[in-house]
Design an enzyme around this catalytic site. Sequence first.
Site, mmCIF file in Angstrom:
data_model
loop_
_atom_site.group_PDB
_atom_site.id
_atom_site.type_symbol
_atom_site.label_atom_id
_atom_site.label_comp_id
_atom_site.label_asym_id
_atom_site.label_seq_id
_atom_site.Cartn_x
_atom_site.Cartn_y
_atom_site.Cartn_z
ATOM 1 N N HIS A 185 0.820 -1.220 0.000
ATOM 2 C CA HIS A 185 0.000 0.000 0.000
ATOM 3 C C HIS A 185 0.846 1.259 0.000
ATOM 4 O O HIS A 185 0.340 2.344 -0.274
ATOM 5 C CB HIS A 185 -0.929 -0.005 1.213
ATOM 6 C CG HIS A 185 -2.017 -1.026 1.105
ATOM 7 N ND1 HIS A 185 -3.314 -0.713 0.781
ATOM 8 C CD2 HIS A 185 -1.992 -2.369 1.234
ATOM 9 C CE1 HIS A 185 -4.048 -1.813 0.740
ATOM 10 N NE2 HIS A 185 -3.262 -2.836 1.011
ATOM 11 N N ASP B 21 3.496 9.284 -0.664
ATOM 12 C CA ASP B 21 2.284 8.550 -0.285
ATOM 13 C C ASP B 21 2.030 7.485 -1.350
ATOM 14 O O ASP B 21 2.066 7.800 -2.545
ATOM 15 C CB ASP B 21 1.087 9.528 -0.240
ATOM 16 C CG ASP B 21 0.089 9.182 0.854
ATOM 17 O OD1 ASP B 21 -0.011 7.997 1.198
ATOM 18 O OD2 ASP B 21 -0.587 10.098 1.352
HETATM 19 C C1 GDG Z 1 -2.172 3.726 3.380
HETATM 20 C C2 GDG Z 1 -1.166 4.409 2.432
HETATM 21 C C3 GDG Z 1 -2.892 4.360 0.629
HETATM 22 C C4 GDG Z 1 -8.380 9.940 8.208
HETATM 23 N N1 GDG Z 1 -8.772 10.667 9.267
HETATM 24 C C5 GDG Z 1 -9.951 10.168 9.660
HETATM 25 C C6 GDG Z 1 -10.276 9.094 8.815
HETATM 26 N N2 GDG Z 1 -9.299 8.985 7.939
HETATM 27 C C7 GDG Z 1 -9.325 8.025 6.827
HETATM 28 C C8 GDG Z 1 -9.475 8.758 5.516
HETATM 29 C C9 GDG Z 1 -8.953 7.695 4.554
HETATM 30 C C10 GDG Z 1 -7.911 7.002 5.403
HETATM 31 O O1 GDG Z 1 -8.137 7.298 6.759
HETATM 32 C C11 GDG Z 1 -6.509 7.477 5.075
HETATM 33 O O2 GDG Z 1 -6.143 6.863 3.886
HETATM 34 P P1 GDG Z 1 -4.901 7.387 3.052
HETATM 35 O O3 GDG Z 1 -4.910 6.649 1.778
HETATM 36 O O4 GDG Z 1 -5.022 8.844 2.860
HETATM 37 O O5 GDG Z 1 -3.613 7.111 3.926
HETATM 38 P P2 GDG Z 1 -3.018 5.932 4.890
HETATM 39 O O6 GDG Z 1 -3.808 5.733 6.115
HETATM 40 O O7 GDG Z 1 -1.585 6.324 5.098
HETATM 41 O O8 GDG Z 1 -3.117 4.612 4.001
HETATM 42 C C12 GDG Z 1 -1.889 5.231 1.385
HETATM 43 C C13 GDG Z 1 -3.773 3.590 1.596
HETATM 44 O O9 GDG Z 1 -3.004 2.857 2.554
HETATM 45 C C14 GDG Z 1 -4.668 2.593 0.859
HETATM 46 O O10 GDG Z 1 -3.917 1.744 0.058
HETATM 47 O O11 GDG Z 1 -3.705 5.194 -0.174
HETATM 48 O O12 GDG Z 1 -0.965 5.784 0.471
HETATM 49 O O13 GDG Z 1 -0.249 5.217 3.162
HETATM 50 O O14 GDG Z 1 -9.924 6.781 4.198
HETATM 51 O O15 GDG Z 1 -10.791 9.107 5.307
HETATM 52 N N3 GDG Z 1 -11.409 8.372 8.931
HETATM 53 C C15 GDG Z 1 -12.271 8.705 9.934
HETATM 54 N N4 GDG Z 1 -12.011 9.746 10.789
HETATM 55 C C16 GDG Z 1 -10.876 10.503 10.691
HETATM 56 O O16 GDG Z 1 -10.673 11.444 11.450
HETATM 57 N N5 GDG Z 1 -13.408 8.017 10.087
#
Ligand code: GDG
Length: 503
Positions: free
Chosen positions: A157, A365
């Site tokens: 990821h 990322d």
């Molecule tokens: C890894 C990789 C890749 C965030 N704050 C809250 C909340 N979130 C949710 C967001 C989103 C998720 O968390 C974050 O996803 P990201 O993709 O931005 O980043 P990572 O957590 O680092 O994920 C990344 C991912 O895996 C998938 O393959 O895209 O590059 O690093 O869904 O909405 N959710 C809630 N409250 C919050 O305050 N409910």
Amino acid sequence: MSRLVVVSNRVNAPERPGDAPAGGLAVALSAALREYSGFWFGWSGETTDQPSDKIQIRRVNDVTVMTVDLEDADYQEYYNGYANATLWPLFHDRIDLTAYDRSFSEGYERVNRRFAEILAPLLQPDDLIWVHDYHLIPLGRELRRLGVGNPIGFFLHIPWPAPQILTTLPGHRQLVESLFAYDLVGFQTDEWLWAFESYVLGEAAGGWESDGRLRAFGRSLTARVFPIGLDVEDFQTLAASPMARRAYDRMAAHTVFRNLIVGVDRLDYSKGLEERLLGFERFLRDNPDLRREILYLQVAPTSRGEVEAYQDLRMRIDALCGRINGLYAEVDSAPIRYVNRGYRRDELAGIYRAARVGLVTPLRDGMNLVAKEYVAAQDPENPGVLVLSRFAGAARQMPDAVIINPYSREEVSEGLKIALSMPLVERIRRWRRLMDGVETSNVKVWRDSFVEALRASREPDLPFGDRLRERDPGSATAAFADVSPGGVRQAQFRAEWPTGPAA
Ligand code: GDG
């Protein structure tokens, strides 16, 4: 139909739309598992002070999950240590934050071995096994050692680092070699795939098979790009929910005569929060006339709070927000609202929709799902503008965002200015194209294309054991010494079954 067995470090399927921050991985996987039979295996999130082989089995939101606890030492060495203080910073190009500690790598190997020993007896011969992320790179190798001959795929990821970064890791060779126990290895973007290929060709004397498989260490695998996406329908249902509506109304009421800029990130140094704040400060400095017309809301729930680098980051962010607000606040308004806690997912959808600008500026990322969520939550008739770092994997799929370099304060500032002054027609034009991409490259396409490729990825006509025997007779004998004819070593583990039937 074959069962799908998903393995990831944490098994935190969101129980209700609301539940605490579920990382990108959890959100995507629970969407994927809902439509397949099979189960999701991983760590419960709990620790114990003595060894336990107990498996907890539950149904969560139509998904069967099987979890085990970690011992305290495992938690420190495997999770806080090798996964989050070694591999995470290294794979995000932060060798300055990378801990090169041998006890961490021993804990990492130990937990992967233990996971394999618990998982192997739960498998059926035609299961497809899909392992996720950097915590579990050696799991495939450990399953092979136990005689598991099923197709096993691995999806990373996060980014794969360039060879000159990866080679700073003692044991880099074993790490990459262990990936060659998989039949299929998937990456988010071509950039991470090329970095992997470059290591294999340059550092491991690898090459290509005539069918396009990558060869090294006496084995071969298929390496491909599978960009992760959203469960778009699910997210749009959330965005239309009463909770989302309420969050939208609340934000709209707070920003009368002002434009809302929103950032939503786990509190992680890879997300570029400090650089973003400094870019925003530059924007305030350079645009005095706009200071009273905007509010920047940063939602940043604490993440990995036991790792030192994360504690330091939190203090620096607190200080920066205080300093900028101190400089630019008026008696009746402050430019930054920083919230160090998580929100329900449906509330987030409403907040995204109320924001004229989505500010997503990671330094590195794998993909970044927030960028896609922001786009999916917009009002088609009055959409906001996504300002996106060129270093997010998502930037490769989203050229219609305002693309900026997050290290440049000027570019962050200019990006904000462009976004805030963009005419409606242009906003709609860009949003339409972004939304088409988000809809097309959704989580179901990601899942189905990976599973399809996994089915097709086996080397023709040879079970894995035979391949091992052909190429490495010594290790094959050892590896298969205790394997039953069914291909899976039988072992007894105590399992607690849920009241309802588990698929
Ligand atoms: C890894 C990789 C890749 C965030 N704050 C809250 C909340 N979130 C949710 C967001 C989103 C998720 O968390 C974050 O996803 P990201 O993709 O931005 O980043 P990572 O957590 O680092 O994920 C990344 C991912 O895996 C998938 O393959 O895209 O590059 O690093 O869904 O909405 N959710 C809630 N409250 C919050 O305050 N409910």
